[in-house]
Every structure is written in C-alpha cells, then in structure tokens.
Enzyme design. Structure first.
Site, mmCIF file in Angstrom:
data_model
loop_
_atom_site.group_PDB
_atom_site.id
_atom_site.type_symbol
_atom_site.label_atom_id
_atom_site.label_comp_id
_atom_site.label_asym_id
_atom_site.label_seq_id
_atom_site.Cartn_x
_atom_site.Cartn_y
_atom_site.Cartn_z
ATOM 1 N N SER A 74 0.870 -21.202 96.185
ATOM 2 C CA SER A 74 1.074 -22.470 95.481
ATOM 3 C C SER A 74 0.091 -22.741 94.350
ATOM 4 C CB SER A 74 1.034 -23.632 96.486
ATOM 5 O OG SER A 74 2.230 -23.678 97.229
ATOM 6 N N LYS B 171 1.479 -23.542 90.939
ATOM 7 C CA LYS B 171 1.811 -24.882 90.451
ATOM 8 C C LYS B 171 0.867 -25.348 89.343
ATOM 9 C CE LYS B 171 3.933 -26.422 94.811
ATOM 10 N NZ LYS B 171 3.843 -25.144 95.554
ATOM 11 N N SER C 284 1.417 -30.405 96.949
ATOM 12 C CA SER C 284 1.967 -29.059 96.820
ATOM 13 C C SER C 284 3.475 -29.075 97.051
ATOM 14 C CB SER C 284 1.295 -28.088 97.803
ATOM 15 O OG SER C 284 1.449 -26.760 97.377
#
Length: 491
Positions: free
Chosen positions: A146, A149, A324
């Site tokens: 993640s 991102k 997230s």
C-alpha cells in the site's frame, strides 16, 4: 748624421734603451724599472684588446702611437658549461579536491538482520542534502504493497490538483419517464446521508434535485452509465479474496459507499455488482422502486436534472492514505490517467503515473505501475525512489504538502496508531509514514524527524517469507534510524 731623424725614447727599440743606459749608468735601475712597467702595461693592453675586440691584433701605447713590439696573444679563459640538474617529475594532483566527509558511526545493521524482515531492502536519505545515508538493496525495484498509494496520491495532486471534485449527475433519458444516472468515478458517493468517507456527496441529495427538476413526473426507467472507466473491473494479478474479505471493490465509475455492505466500516464485504447496487440505491432515494434498471449510455447533449460533487482531491488523498483505502486509491489513479489523456483502464496507469511523478523532477526510469492501490505483486518501485519522493514531500514541493499533512503518525493516527510501542516508543510521534501489507510483503516508507534534528526520509521493505510480526521489525529498524539521525552509517 743619419738621414733619419732620431726617434722619441718612448718609440725606440730595446737596443736604444741599453745604449743610453751605458752612457747614463746612474739611470740604469730607473730605466730597467720603467722598461718593465712598459712591457707589462703593453701586455695588459694586448690582452685587453684580444678580449675586447675580436680579430684586432694591433695595440696602441699610452701616447696613442702604434706599438712596434708584438705581444703574446692572450686567449680568453674558457667558461665551463654547468652540468644540467635533472628536474624532478611533478607529483600528480587530483583533478579536484574532495570535500571533507563526515565519519558516521551509528549502525542499524543489527536491526536489519532481524529474520522477521524476510528479504530486506532499505533506503534512508538526508532529506535536506539528498544524500543517501543507508542503502541495502535500495536500487532494486520490488512490490510496495500500500505504499503505492503515495505515488498515486502524488500523481493525482500533480495532474488533478488538490481542489478537483468528481461529479455524479442525472440526465434526461431518450424516452419519457427515463433518467440516466451517470457515474463520474466517485466511489465515495453515499447511498444515504453519510458513510465512512469525509465530505462525501449524497445520493439522497441527488435524487431530491432530480425529483424537483421532473416536477412530479414519474420515473419509469433508470439507465446506469458507468462508461467513464473502461476495461476490466478487477486487476488480473489481484487475489479475488480481497473482494470478499472486504479490502477492495471492483473498480467502476459508478458505485456507492465504495461498494461496502456496511457503509460505516472500513473493512466490509463488497459485491460483484457495484453498478447495480448503486442503481438500486438511487431508485430507493428517488422513490422509484418499480422502475426498470439497465446499463447503457447517456444521450448526447441530454438535459441535466441534477448533480452532486465529491470532496476535493486533497480530502480524498488524505483519507486514502490514513486508512489505506484501496478503492479510493484506484479511483484517484484512474481519474489521473483520464485527465492526462492516457486512457481509462488499468493498462493506462503504466504511463500516466510515472509521467505525473516526473513533473516533480524525479527519475521514473524502471518504475512498474499496474494499479493505484499496491495490491498487485507485479508493481515495481525501488526504496531509493521512495526516499527521493518523500524528500519532495518533506519539502512540500508543489501540492505535496497535502500528503505530508495526511500521513499516519507513529503511535497516534491511522494505520500507525497502535504501532511504535515498547522499546520503539521513543520514535512515536516522530515518524509519519505510509504502511503497506499484502500476503508477500510488509512495507513502511515516510519521514523521520530524527533525534538529532535531522529530517530523514526512508523506505523499508520486508518481502517474501513474512508474517504479521514483520510490522514490529519494521518499527524497530525505523526507530533505530530515528536515534542515529545524520550519524547513520551505511555499514
């Protein structure tokens, strides 16, 4: 008498001198002395002439008359030629003098050797000078989980800008009683009055506008237009269980609540028909439960009956980072690609995200981008690239201050709220970073306000044979870097 007149004594020969000497014996000594002086003087003149006038063998007496006595030729004393002295070869000098480098003595090697980190990669950079202080496989491109991102958010801020909002609208259909719900890509749209997304638009508000525009006319059919996004709704490399476990929805331009069964829960099971779920929510809000629902395209130039807008990109970026949120990140990535003209499918991200990041002056060579959330094992980003990107974020270049203000804080907020405890608690509140987790890796990347006042940026990857305990190992090495600050050694 001689026919020749007598000569002057000074011009007479040596015989004349001795004849006079016999007649004047008392003057013998004086005459001899005078003669010696004259001879010596004449020799000196000859020698001087030989030295001073090359080729001139005649000499003049002191009264200017020519000498009748040829003196010996005097050669000049030869001058010896000095033996040349060998010049020592010049010592080679460096092209430039290197600046003094600090000797760093603080090591995080022990923390990096923790077996819970699996295959470990890391990069730590002095954010102010740009110098990489620590590099352990930092140039290797690997999956980020993640942490992806952050790249997606930076790209969206570069292309869309922090104030961009996504519009969902309803237009008149091609037949009486028909309306078309047109999705613009806003997955945060609420099915009711609110959901987990801050500042989300409401389907209830949209339905109210449409009813007012129709003036009470009944809606008999609803067409759902989700053509803003194209291609597959699920990335081929993703594990389908992420959908059923509640971590991500399919990527569609029309949906409500991120397609969560429970709009108030961050982790909630998603459906396999997010577009149909959005249509049902609209029909319910409009009070048109009996209307026929189908998928199609809005007529060109159709009258707008109502529209709502999402929260600005700045709000959605910070929410996606703090919690997230995979679906929100995919929305931002797709909208960025569309605005950039790269396309509206997953495949468009390979070009659009690196192109957007390059506007920050970053070298994007080698990046592999297949999604916006980081769910795929096929993404490729190096720790060194991330530490460079975070240096830009720490400096708040462009609109990147939005990211700096929205990242989780160690021990305090978001996905880092329960971390950096125990022996790592001294770094709590001093690390702001994005967490990452997929089945094959745990990651952590962000900014460290180090103990010595240095601002560090870092990226640590724990890959392959990893488990939930890898998170603590990542916290431990990050806290160690916090203590080292600019004294961090690359050993």
């Amino acid at each position: 008498m001689s026919e020749h007149a007598p000569t002057h004594p000074s011009k007479a020969g040596l015989g004349g001198v001795f004849a006079r000497a016999r007649r004047h014996s008392g003057a013998l000594v004086i005459a001899a002395a005078a003669t010696g002086v004259a001879i010596l003087a004449g020799g000196a003149l000859v020698a001087g002439a030989a030295v001073g006038a090359s080729g001139d063998s005649s000499a003049a007496l002191s009264d200017g008359s020519p000498s009748q006595v040829a003196g010996p030729t005097v050669s000049p004393t030869p001058t010896s030629t000095p033996t040349p002295t060998a010049t020592p070869a010049a010592r080679p000098l460096p092209a430039s003098v290197l600046a003094a480098q600090p000797v760093r003595t603080c090591s995080i090697a022990e923390a990096a050797s923790d077996g819970r980190l699996g295959t470990f990669q890391g990069s730590v950079r002095n954010a102010t000078t740009g110098e990489i202080l620590y590099d352990h496989g930092g140039g290797t491109y690997s999956r980020t989980a993640s942490v992806m991102k952050v790249l997606t958010s930076a790209a969206a801020l570069a292309v869309l800008g922090p104030d961009y909002r996504v519009t969902t609208k309803v237009v008149a259909g091609s037949t009486p009683g028909q309306v078309v719900l047109v999705g613009g890509g806003d997955i945060t749209l609420s099915s009711g009055s609110s959901n987990i997304y801050p500042g989300s638009a409401s389907m209830t508000d949209l339905a109210s506008q449409v009813a007012s525009s129709l003036g009470g006319a009944a809606v008999t059919s609803i067409v759902l237009d989700s053509s803003a996004f194209g291609g597959d709704a699920w990335q081929a490399s993703w594990n389908r269980k992420e959908l059923f476990d509640g971590w991500s929805s399919e990527v569609t331009a029309l949906q409500v609540d991120g397609d969560r069964a429970d709009p108030s829960s961050s982790q909630s099971a998603r459906s396999e028909d997010p577009i149909g779920r959005a249509g049902a929510a609209f029909a319910s809000a409009l009070g048109a439960g009996g209307a026929a629902i189908s998928q199609g395209a809005a007529p060109a130039g159709a009258a707008v009956l109502g529209q709502v807008q999402s929260a600005p990109v700045s709000t959605m970026v910070q929410d996606a980072l703090l919690r997230s949120d995979n679906t929100e990140a995919e929305m931002l990535a797709r909208l960025t690609a569309i605005a950039q003209g790269s396309g509206n499918t997953f495949g468009a991200l390979a070009a659009s995200t690196p192109a957007a990041l390059a506007t920050y002056g970053l070298d994007t060579t080698g990046l592999v981008i297949v999604d916006g959330s980081g769910l795929s094992d096929d993404n490729g980003v190096s720790p060194n690239f991330l530490s460079a990107l975070f240096a830009k974020i720490a400096a708040r270049e462009g609109n990147l201050g939005v990211i700096a203000d929205g990242l989780p804080v160690a021990g305090e907020s978001g996905t880092l709220a329960g971390r950096f405890t125990g022996s790592n608690s001294d770094a709590a509140g001093r690390v702001i970073a994005k967490t990452g987790w997929i089945d094959t890796g745990y990651t952590l990347s962000g900014i460290i306000n180090a103990a010595d006042g240095t601002i560090l940026t870092f990226a640590f990857f724990a890959l392959d044979n990893v488990s939930d305990s890898s998170k603590q190992a990542l916290d431990t090495i990050t806290a160690a870097a916090y203590r080292c600050g600019n004294n961090l050694s690359n050993l």
